[in-house]
Motif scaffolding. Sequence first.
Motif, short mmCIF file in Angstrom:
data_model
loop_
_atom_site.label_atom_id
_atom_site.label_comp_id
_atom_site.label_asym_id
_atom_site.label_seq_id
_atom_site.Cartn_x
_atom_site.Cartn_y
_atom_site.Cartn_z
N GLY A 7 33.95 30.55 6.54
CA GLY A 7 35.13 29.71 6.32
C GLY A 7 34.89 28.78 5.16
O GLY A 7 33.77 28.32 4.95
N GLN A 9 36.01 25.30 3.34
CA GLN A 9 36.73 24.03 3.46
C GLN A 9 37.79 23.90 2.39
O GLN A 9 37.57 24.32 1.26
N TYR A 127 36.90 20.24 16.64
CA TYR A 127 36.62 21.05 15.44
C TYR A 127 35.62 22.20 15.69
O TYR A 127 35.88 23.34 15.30
N ASP A 134 37.09 30.87 15.00
CA ASP A 134 37.17 31.53 13.68
C ASP A 134 36.22 32.72 13.61
O ASP A 134 36.52 33.75 13.00
N GLN A 149 25.91 23.07 8.83
CA GLN A 149 26.76 23.79 9.79
C GLN A 149 25.97 24.51 10.87
O GLN A 149 26.55 25.19 11.73
N1 TRP Z 1 33.06 23.88 9.01
C1 TRP Z 1 32.79 24.64 7.84
C2 TRP Z 1 32.40 23.66 6.71
O1 TRP Z 1 32.65 22.48 6.83
C3 TRP Z 1 33.97 25.46 7.41
C4 TRP Z 1 34.29 26.48 8.45
C5 TRP Z 1 35.35 26.49 9.27
C6 TRP Z 1 33.51 27.65 8.74
N2 TRP Z 1 35.31 27.59 10.09
C7 TRP Z 1 34.21 28.31 9.77
C8 TRP Z 1 32.32 28.18 8.22
C9 TRP Z 1 33.71 29.51 10.32
C10 TRP Z 1 31.84 29.37 8.76
C11 TRP Z 1 32.52 30.04 9.81
O2 TRP Z 1 31.85 24.09 5.73
#
Ligand code: TRP
Length: 323
Positions: A7, A9, A127, A134, A149
């Motif tokens: 993911g 940001q 969160y 996700d 993370q």
């Molecule tokens: N939280 C992650 C960040 O701040 C971004 C993110 C959201 C993410 N969902 C995810 C990363 C799922 C990996 C998989 O960078």
Amino acid sequence: MARILTGIQSTGTPHLGNILGAIKPAIELANDPINDSYLFIADLHSFTQIKDCERLKNNTYAVAATWMAFGLDTSRSVFYRQSDVPEVTELAWYLQCLFPYSRMTLAHSFKDKSDRLEDVNAGLFSYPMLMAADILLYDADKVPVGKDQMQHLEMTRDVASRFNHKFGDTLVLPEVLTRESTMYIPGTDGHKMSKSHDNTLNIFDDAETLKKVINKQIVTDATPLEEPKNPDSAVVYNLYKLITSESDAQKMAASLRAGGYGWGHAKKALLEALVDGFASERASFNELMSNREEIDFALAQGADRARVVASEVLSRVRGKIGY
Ligand code: TRP
């Protein structure tokens, strides 16, 4: 083929630190044909912080345009907006109901953010479960993330095992891929480049703006022009070295050590390296930003492909729970 998912940001236009430290390596991974790659813009997570319709939308476009300008092959990777597959919020709810509140209170990221931000809402607290959703919604095998993370990934594995333990094997436990060679990209003040430190360089800015930022914000010491200088402790040199060829970097280091070469010269060289070195990415970024249908088209195609997997996994989950 391993399914790699990550993911992105979307709290602002990606800066040089994001690009060198995360985006370029992730694009390499994503374009590698041995991977089945899922990349999404985490715009639902952004809503924890951004409550402005135009900003929220623009950030998504700016992030998408950056990845595309740096060569992400959107026909290979499944590249989508998180909010285009709202099934993820349903899975996040199920996960929240399986994860102990006491464990949620141990999340470092929430503590950091609640110390720093004014708007400490419940979304910020939950969160990590949206992030777990996700990942689990797409049966991801591997998740490349930065060190900050790691705990979220542990929570993801934890809640997935709780689900599987209660309802039988359903969710894939993802492996973490930490970016080992995480480069240290200094900001204009010498601390790690980060939006929250207000020390970033935006490579998509025009030459005039970049010049101002470099001249006003990059810190230097007071060594006079004639005297020898230590390149290794100079932010301007450390940034230059990251974006230029080895021989140009060596030349600047030698000039600084020799004396007679001032910080102003070094800043000028850095400016040129930024302006010229990223000229083609800047042009395609600007073109995409003024022709957003192309971005919309790529993201819509990604969302269609993502939804196929999401609905399959979600119906598996619903069945086990009893819906
Ligand atoms: N939280 C992650 C960040 O701040 C971004 C993110 C959201 C993410 N969902 C995810 C990363 C799922 C990996 C998989 O960078």
